[in-house]
Design a protein around this motif. Sequence first.
Motif, short mmCIF file in Angstrom:
data_model
loop_
_atom_site.label_atom_id
_atom_site.label_comp_id
_atom_site.label_asym_id
_atom_site.label_seq_id
_atom_site.Cartn_x
_atom_site.Cartn_y
_atom_site.Cartn_z
N PRO A 1 -8.26 -2.88 1.32
CA PRO A 1 -8.32 -3.65 0.17
C PRO A 1 -9.11 -5.17 0.00
O PRO A 1 -8.18 -5.89 1.08
CB PRO A 1 -7.73 -3.65 -1.23
CG PRO A 1 -6.39 -3.74 0.03
CD PRO A 1 -6.64 -2.91 1.82
N SER A 2 -9.97 -5.12 -0.77
CA SER A 2 -10.22 -4.32 -1.47
C SER A 2 -12.06 -3.88 -0.56
O SER A 2 -12.54 -4.47 0.35
CB SER A 2 -11.77 -5.48 -2.61
OG SER A 2 -10.43 -5.67 -3.47
N ASP A 3 -12.05 -2.03 -1.14
CA ASP A 3 -12.95 -1.57 -0.12
C ASP A 3 -14.12 -1.77 -1.05
O ASP A 3 -14.42 -2.40 -2.24
CB ASP A 3 -12.52 0.28 -0.22
CG ASP A 3 -12.16 0.58 -1.47
OD1 ASP A 3 -13.21 0.38 -2.68
OD2 ASP A 3 -11.68 1.44 -1.16
N ASN B 1 -3.03 6.43 -2.70
CA ASN B 1 -2.48 5.19 -4.04
C ASN B 1 -3.96 4.02 -4.23
O ASN B 1 -3.91 3.08 -3.74
CB ASN B 1 -1.30 5.38 -4.54
CG ASN B 1 -1.65 4.02 -5.68
OD1 ASN B 1 -2.18 3.40 -6.47
ND2 ASN B 1 -0.14 2.71 -6.24
N ASP B 2 -5.02 5.09 -4.79
CA ASP B 2 -5.97 4.16 -5.24
C ASP B 2 -6.05 2.54 -6.28
O ASP B 2 -6.97 1.36 -5.36
CB ASP B 2 -7.49 4.11 -4.77
CG ASP B 2 -7.43 5.78 -6.17
OD1 ASP B 2 -7.18 5.12 -6.70
OD2 ASP B 2 -8.67 5.93 -6.26
N SER C 1 -14.36 -0.64 -4.72
CA SER C 1 -13.90 -1.50 -5.67
C SER C 1 -15.11 -2.81 -5.54
O SER C 1 -14.99 -2.97 -6.96
CB SER C 1 -12.81 -1.34 -5.36
OG SER C 1 -12.37 -1.87 -4.19
N SER D 1 0.25 -1.30 -0.11
CA SER D 1 0.10 -0.62 0.02
C SER D 1 0.57 0.69 -0.23
O SER D 1 2.01 1.30 0.67
CB SER D 1 -1.15 -0.01 1.13
OG SER D 1 -1.60 -0.86 0.98
#
Length: 380
Positions: free
Chosen positions: A360-362, A118-119, A365, A114
Amino acid sequence: MGFIPNDILDTIHSRAADHDQANDFPADDLADLQKCGYLTAFVPEEYGGAGLSLREIAAEQTTLAKAAPATALAINMHHIVVGLGRYMLRHGNDKGAYILREAANGAIFGFGISEPGNDLVLFGSITQAHPTDDGGFSFHGTKVFTSLAPVWTHLATFGRWDSPDGPRSVFAILTRNGGGFTVEDDWDTLGMRATQSHTTILEGAIAPQSQVLTITPPGPSTNPVVFGIFANFEILLAATYTGIGHRAIEVAADHVKKRQSVKNQTSYSNDPDIRWRLAEAAIIMDGLQPQIDRLADDMDADVDRGSLWMPQLSALKNRCAESSKIAVEQSIRSCGGSSYFNNHELSRLYRDVLAGLFQPSDQESLHSAWANMVLGPVEE
């Protein structure tokens, strides 16, 4: 009985509140888990480990999270990298053997993926990867939520190389004794405090060619390194958060059995509203384990789910994290105001379970991926 002995689990549980309050790394937990062989439990037998399957290591993570969620989450990242090594080998990337041999020899793998702001997360890096003359790469950038920061000996990471053929993601293993990095002392969070997932500044840390796992175009991919990280991360994260939800129900059930109602002259465990709340929590949690088991088994068996794999893995992680959050909330409501005090285990479990919202994943997304599955891509 599981792999981790019950006496070790009890001891780890007894220390969890102190590590949370002190905001320090549970080195004593790590030592106990190393002693019982847990850090090599997921390593195949032919490489010197216990050879547990993905389903089995996921179950151990659920149990460990019931004892100490932050310890479980930290160790989780080591197992993810070991799982990556297993998957790489099965899919023709011999660099997986390096990971498994190092793990069998006592390596502790951290997870440095991460980056701030930065998504794209796994699917594109803002860290720069520069080729060296001998076929390796140097890495320059900032990694956040770097699990096991105080103790990792090896760090799985990646960066962007602007190659002559276009941008490439370079995945590699760095070693602590190789230097070229700074670990910031900045981990002061709401929950999961004992993970000590400090920010790591990569300042030219070098991975020699033997530790470069793959070079691949950015984006979602069936590349064994990209998919191996994604799948092991989502399944083991789901299993860890599931442990928090189950533990919350145990704590609440014990609490309401001992708590007396002045109004009704009986224990709160006889109150129909409280019974409904804890039953609701248990019902929500009930459906999670079969899903974890099925996806873990299918990963180990290399079942072809096609384009459904990544959306279903994301859904599993979100379902387990969100369900466990609801279970903790219902448990807190059942126990009343005493659970609002920091010395109550439910207070810590609530803070810990919230970390699942950020990993992630949120939900954004996840829903985007499923909308594409159901409706197709957005029309331009």
